[in-house]
Design an enzyme around this catalytic site. Structure first.
Site, PDB file in Angstrom:
ATOM      1  N   VAL A 112       3.332   0.464  -2.750  1.00 56.11           N
ATOM      2  CA  VAL A 112       3.125   1.279  -1.563  1.00 56.11           C
ATOM      3  C   VAL A 112       4.493   1.574  -0.967  1.00 56.11           C
ATOM      4  CG1 VAL A 112       2.025   1.446   0.692  1.00 56.11           C
ATOM      5  CG2 VAL A 112       0.914   0.146  -1.133  1.00 56.11           C
ATOM      6  N   CYS A 113       4.737   2.833  -0.638  1.00 60.06           N
ATOM      7  CA  CYS A 113       5.970   3.222   0.029  1.00 60.06           C
ATOM      8  C   CYS A 113       7.191   2.788  -0.797  1.00 60.06           C
ATOM      9  CB  CYS A 113       5.975   2.626   1.433  1.00 60.06           C
ATOM     10  SG  CYS A 113       7.156   3.359   2.575  1.00 60.06           S
ATOM     11  N   THR A 114       8.155   2.111  -0.169  1.00 60.22           N
ATOM     12  CA  THR A 114       9.378   1.731  -0.876  1.00 60.22           C
ATOM     13  C   THR A 114       9.190   0.520  -1.786  1.00 60.22           C
ATOM     14  OG1 THR A 114      10.082   0.460   1.066  1.00 60.22           O
ATOM     15  CG2 THR A 114      10.915   2.713   0.851  1.00 60.22           C
TER      16      THR A 114
END
Length: 322
Positions: free
Chosen positions: A109-111
């Site tokens: 998720v995300c970074t």
């Protein structure tokens, strides 16, 4: 008595925790998985490097269930993002490199995608991350095919998602894959979110107020409209693309998306024009043609009707500055 239907196996989801993790990257997907219910759903476990509590970037403290070294091989390994991915802990990267390939599914998720890339898990794969970090991911890991636009990307057993709430979109897609649309839809309704935004909907795009259609021909039409706003998007043309009669198409489209075809096209075109006005130096006339309006006056009427402001004023207020 009739035999009971077979019960799907419980899938273990292991969520990696570390100091300065983004709390919503963790709790968003976890709430989705938990919504399936304990019987034949998911068993969610959280783990940090040493099993100690971690402090999220928002100041919340999360208490893990166990240490990563003592964690069993999960069905789904979920790696959230956070501020610490700017300078990844080599111990966490090493653990991911050694243990992540054993999972049946690897999700970031995300970074969290940066952690996967550091561990070599994205080599030769297509991936995405938060739009603000896509350039860094591509620069530091040229072996990864970085796509900055989609909300999430599936490549084999690895799935990566964009910023923060995109983790909820990806988790809902995984639940739909594992347990069917009805289960995923019930969870989406409980969480008051859309069941599924298209995975390749642009990250910077405002979320279109429409569900993804159930039937493949209608989904393909939705995607085609998004990618070709300047084409003929009349009901007759779209119905022909879906291989349905215009009347049947219009009725089915509204039933499955919640919008009439015309309303959906209007939203797509306004969204496309907004992005061009925000991100490019193209003139209003050029933007109107590219967005399917034909004339600046037609686009002006659409903007006033939808946004309450004309295109020129919208550009002055929202165009990105260098």
């Amino acid at each position: 008595m009739p035999p009971r239907p077979p019960v799907p196996p419980t899938r273990t989801v292991l969520v990696t925790l570390y100091d300065q993790v983004q709390s919503l990257d963790v709790t968003g997907p976890v709430e989705v998985f938990a919504g399936v219910g304990p019987e034949a759903g998911y068993r969610v476990r959280t783990a940090s490097l040493d099993g100690a509590p971690v402090r999220t970037s928002s100041g919340l403290t999360l208490v893990p269930d166990l240490a990563l070294d003592g964690a069993p091989v999960p069905h789904t390994l979920l790696v959230p993002g956070g501020h610490a991915t700017r300078d990844p802990d080599p111990r966490l990267v090493r653990w991911l490199r050694e243990h992540a390939p054993r999972a049946e599914r690897i999700v970031s998720v995300c970074t969290g995608a940066i952690l996967l890339a550091e561990a070599g898990l994205l080599d030769g794969r297509r991936a995405t991350t938060h739009w603000a970090y896509c350039a860094r991911l591509a620069r530091e890991h040229p072996e990864v095919e970085v796509d900055p636009d989609p909300i999430y990307v599936r490549d084999g057993k690895v799935a990566t998602s964009a910023g923060v709430t995109a983790g909820i979109d990806l988790a809902l897609a995984l639940v739909e894959e594992d347990h069917g649309r009805d289960t995923a839809l019930a969870i989406a309704r409980a969480l008051v979110v859309f069941l599924r935004r298209p995975g390749n909907q642009a990250q910077f795009s405002a979320q279109l107020a429409a569900q993804t259609a159930r039937r493949e021909p209608l989904r393909e039409v939705q995607q085609w409209v998004t990618e070709h706003p300047g084409e003929d998007l009349s009901v007759d043309a779209l119905a022909a693309r879906a291989r349905l009669s215009p009347r049947h198409f219009a009725r089915a489209f509204r039933a499955e998306t919640g919008l009439t075809p015309g309303r959906y096209v209007d939203r797509v075109r306004v969204e496309h024009a907004r992005r061009l006005l925000e991100d490019t130096a193209a003139g209003v006339e050029e933007v109107s043609r590219a967005s399917g309006y034909g004339t600046p006056e037609a686009m002006r009427r659409a903007f006033l009707r939808t946004l309450g402001t004309p295109p020129a004023e919208y550009r002055l207020r929202f165009r990105a500055r260098p």
